[in-house]
Design an enzyme around this catalytic site. Structure first.
Site, PDB file in Angstrom:
ATOM      1  N   LYS A 172      -3.848  21.239   7.606  1.00 21.00           N
ATOM      2  CA  LYS A 172      -3.205  21.707   6.374  1.00 21.00           C
ATOM      3  C   LYS A 172      -3.432  20.647   5.286  1.00 21.00           C
ATOM      4  O   LYS A 172      -2.819  19.584   5.292  1.00 21.00           O
ATOM      5  CB  LYS A 172      -1.706  21.935   6.591  1.00 21.00           C
ATOM      6  CG  LYS A 172      -1.056  22.641   5.400  1.00 21.00           C
ATOM      7  CD  LYS A 172      -0.057  21.738   4.812  1.00 21.00           C
ATOM      8  CE  LYS A 172       0.609  21.857   3.545  1.00 21.00           C
ATOM      9  NZ  LYS A 172      -0.075  21.705   2.324  1.00 21.00           N
ATOM     10  N   GLU A 245       1.811   7.817   8.182  1.00 23.36           N
ATOM     11  CA  GLU A 245       1.493   6.765   7.221  1.00 23.36           C
ATOM     12  C   GLU A 245       2.048   7.225   5.883  1.00 23.36           C
ATOM     13  O   GLU A 245       1.614   8.225   5.345  1.00 23.36           O
ATOM     14  CB  GLU A 245      -0.019   6.547   7.184  1.00 23.36           C
ATOM     15  CG  GLU A 245      -0.391   5.226   6.566  1.00 23.36           C
ATOM     16  CD  GLU A 245      -0.555   5.350   5.080  1.00 23.36           C
ATOM     17  OE1 GLU A 245       0.419   5.016   4.356  1.00 23.36           O
ATOM     18  OE2 GLU A 245      -1.616   5.780   4.644  1.00 23.36           O
ATOM     19  N   CYS A 279      -1.712   4.489  -1.381  1.00 24.58           N
ATOM     20  CA  CYS A 279      -0.553   3.833  -0.774  1.00 24.58           C
ATOM     21  C   CYS A 279      -0.820   2.358  -0.554  1.00 24.58           C
ATOM     22  O   CYS A 279       0.102   1.596  -0.305  1.00 24.58           O
ATOM     23  CB  CYS A 279      -0.103   4.525   0.489  1.00 24.58           C
ATOM     24  SG  CYS A 279      -1.426   5.084   1.452  1.00 24.58           S
ATOM     25  N   GLU A 376       8.235   3.357  -4.669  1.00 23.85           N
ATOM     26  CA  GLU A 376       6.822   3.691  -4.839  1.00 23.85           C
ATOM     27  C   GLU A 376       6.662   4.632  -6.032  1.00 23.85           C
ATOM     28  O   GLU A 376       7.291   5.685  -6.079  1.00 23.85           O
ATOM     29  CB  GLU A 376       6.273   4.359  -3.573  1.00 23.85           C
ATOM     30  CG  GLU A 376       4.774   4.532  -3.637  1.00 23.85           C
ATOM     31  CD  GLU A 376       4.193   5.179  -2.385  1.00 23.85           C
ATOM     32  OE1 GLU A 376       4.768   6.164  -1.903  1.00 23.85           O
ATOM     33  OE2 GLU A 376       3.141   4.701  -1.911  1.00 23.85           O
TER      34      GLU A 376
END
Ligand code: UN1
Length: 486
Positions: A172, A245, A279, A376
């Site tokens: 997906k 992750e 990231c 973040e």
């Protein structure tokens, strides 16, 4: 143009017949309509993958590797076309998009070679005439859920090991980059991956993603994306092998003895490449106070020279953000940074006109409790935090919930090793930027970033099960822990 789902070797419409658009973030023009899958489509994909498992897992691993090698070759032949498509759909500049496709080529070649390794171990037995070993087995049907920021590389770094290990896949992709995913699947199809071995269902996370996560036939799940989604997956996946992750708030320490030009090159690359949407992007520079002024002065001059624009132009240094929500997020954090007392040195605004462009932004006078140094942002917003002693720098580095990448610029080997030992992160670079992992090394993080280590041989660990085998050729019952102590 309309695009379908890929289930059991066929391109099909979604059962609901609904579609969604993918948009070029530099122009806001539509690049096509994509099938919005639902629970039923996800179920069909899982069933097809289950059906295909027996045959694929029994295919000798070197043969599976050969198919991957053909896929790598096709990726090479199509590199320029795929890179351009990626720039159009995701926004990153062409040079970086070529890097993304190259990463897919590299991991696919590496995993093709694994077809002739997939090593287990042997070890002596505590008893005579007995042999002990481990062998690798495929896990079964695996779910692969990927983000939009590396729309070809990340699917490849998950699917190449999954396939060589003999698993079948339900994939997906992110809804911002379905076309890249489709092109990647077409390459695998052309390389000879049999029907049912990979199945792709585009659509929302709430429907398709959650149906994959909750499906009991799915034995392992590999996810790269946001922490909130990862958290939801952890709570809803049931008993599955899970690889996660989930981002970072990565920092670069610049010591007083650092090569300043090298450090600034590294910080700019880490903070503003891919417009800060990695990231591994550095969103914090932890700089020694004795060199801070000079460092910041140079950094701001260099940052102001970065040219924003379409990633297709060779003169562009930084492309757009992925969508309107991403621009809003960078805007909001910029405002929050100001409100909390940080000083903005450049950027902080979007470009007028079409496209999701946000100027590279730098804040100084940032303290570790501020939101801009904790959360973040996934945009081109960099915080500068000062320190005096190495322990203080490491403490700042570790004062976040995440732990993915990190870096230190210093010529002092003692400081470098202190950083290697004390920084709480999955990756530490010495005198190098915080981005740009190589595919044959483990990649992943600690704390709220997750716990997986994909890439290289640890990628094989994520996508295989170990079976322990004891072969007793003594011809009698031997009791471990008992007979050897008589
Ligand atoms: C991510 O941003 O989700 O090392 C991972 C790097 C990239 C990271 C990709 N390969 O910078």
């Amino acid at each position: 143009m309309n695009y379908g789902l890929y289930i059991n070797g066929k391109w099909v419409k979604s059962t609901s017949d609904e579609t969604f658009e993918s948009v070029n973030p530099a122009t806001e023009k539509s690049i096509g309509n994509f099938a919005a899958g639902n629970e039923l489509d996800a179920k069909k994909a899982v069933d097809a993958a289950e059906e295909a498992f027996e045959k694929w897992s029994s295919t000798p691993a070197p043969k599976r590797g050969e198919i991957l090698l053909r896929a790598a070759q096709l990726l090479k032949e199509n590199k320029e076309r795929l890179a351009r498509l990626e720039t159009i759909e995701m926004g990153k500049i062409l040079e970086e998009a070529r890097g993304d496709v190259q990463e897919a080529i590299d991991i696919t070649e590496y995993m093709a070679g694994e077809g002739r390794r997939l090593f287990g171990n042997t070890t002596p037995s505590e008893l005579p005439n007995k042999f002990c070993m481990t062998v690798r087995r495929p896990i079964g049907v695996v779910g692969v859920i990927t983000p939009w920021n590396f729309p070809i590389a990340i699917p490849a770094w998950k699917m190449a090991p999954a396939l060589v290990c003999g698993n079948t896949v339900v994939f997906k992709p992110a809804s911002d980059t379905p076309l890249c995913a489709i092109e990647y699947v077409k390459i695998l199809e052309k390389a000879g991956v049999p029907k049912g071995v990979i199945n792709m269902v585009t659509g929302s996370g709430e429907t398709v993603g959650s149906a994959i996560v909750k499906n009991k036939k799915i034995r392992a799940l590999s996810f790269t994306g946001s922490r909130d989604t990862g958290d939801w997956i952890t709570k809803n996946a049931g008993i599955k092998k899970i690889s996660l992750e989930m981002g970072g708030k990565d920092g670069i320490i610049v010591m007083d003895d650092a090569d300043l030009k090298l450090a600034i090159d590294g910080v700019i690359w880490a903070a503003f490449a891919t417009s800060g949407q990695r990231c591994t992007a550095a969103s914090r520079v932890i700089v020694h106070s004795s060199i801070k002024e000079k460092f910041v002065h140079e950094l701001v001059i260099r940052t102001n020279r970065l040219r924003l624009g379409s990633g297709l132009k060779s003169t562009t240094d930084m492309g757009p953000l992925i969508n309107e929500a991403a621009v809003r997020k960078s805007e909001t954090y910029t405002q929050v940074g100001r409100n909390q007392g940080a000083r903005m040195l450049c950027g902080g605004v979007r470009l007028p006109g079409r496209g999701f462009f946000f100027k590279p932004t730098i804040f100084e006078n940032v303290t570790i409790d501020m939101k801009i140094s904790q959360e973040e942002i996934f945009g081109p917003v960099l915080s500068i935090i000062e320190f005096n002693k190495i322990d203080e720098a490491i403490n700042i580095m570790n004062s976040i919930e995440y732990g993915l990448s990190s870096s230190i610029y210093t010529k002092n080997i003692d400081m470098a090793f202190r950083a290697i030992e004390k920084i709480d992160a999955g990756i530490t670079y010495i005198n190098s930027s915080s981005i740009g992992a190589e595919v044959h090394l483990p990649f992943g993080g600690v704390k709220q970033t997750g716990h997986s280590r994909e890439g290289g041989i640890t990628g094989i660990d994520e996508f295989s099960e170990i079976k322990t085998v004891y072969v007793d050729y003594s011809g009698k019952l031997q009791k471990a822990q008992i007979d050897n102590r008589k």
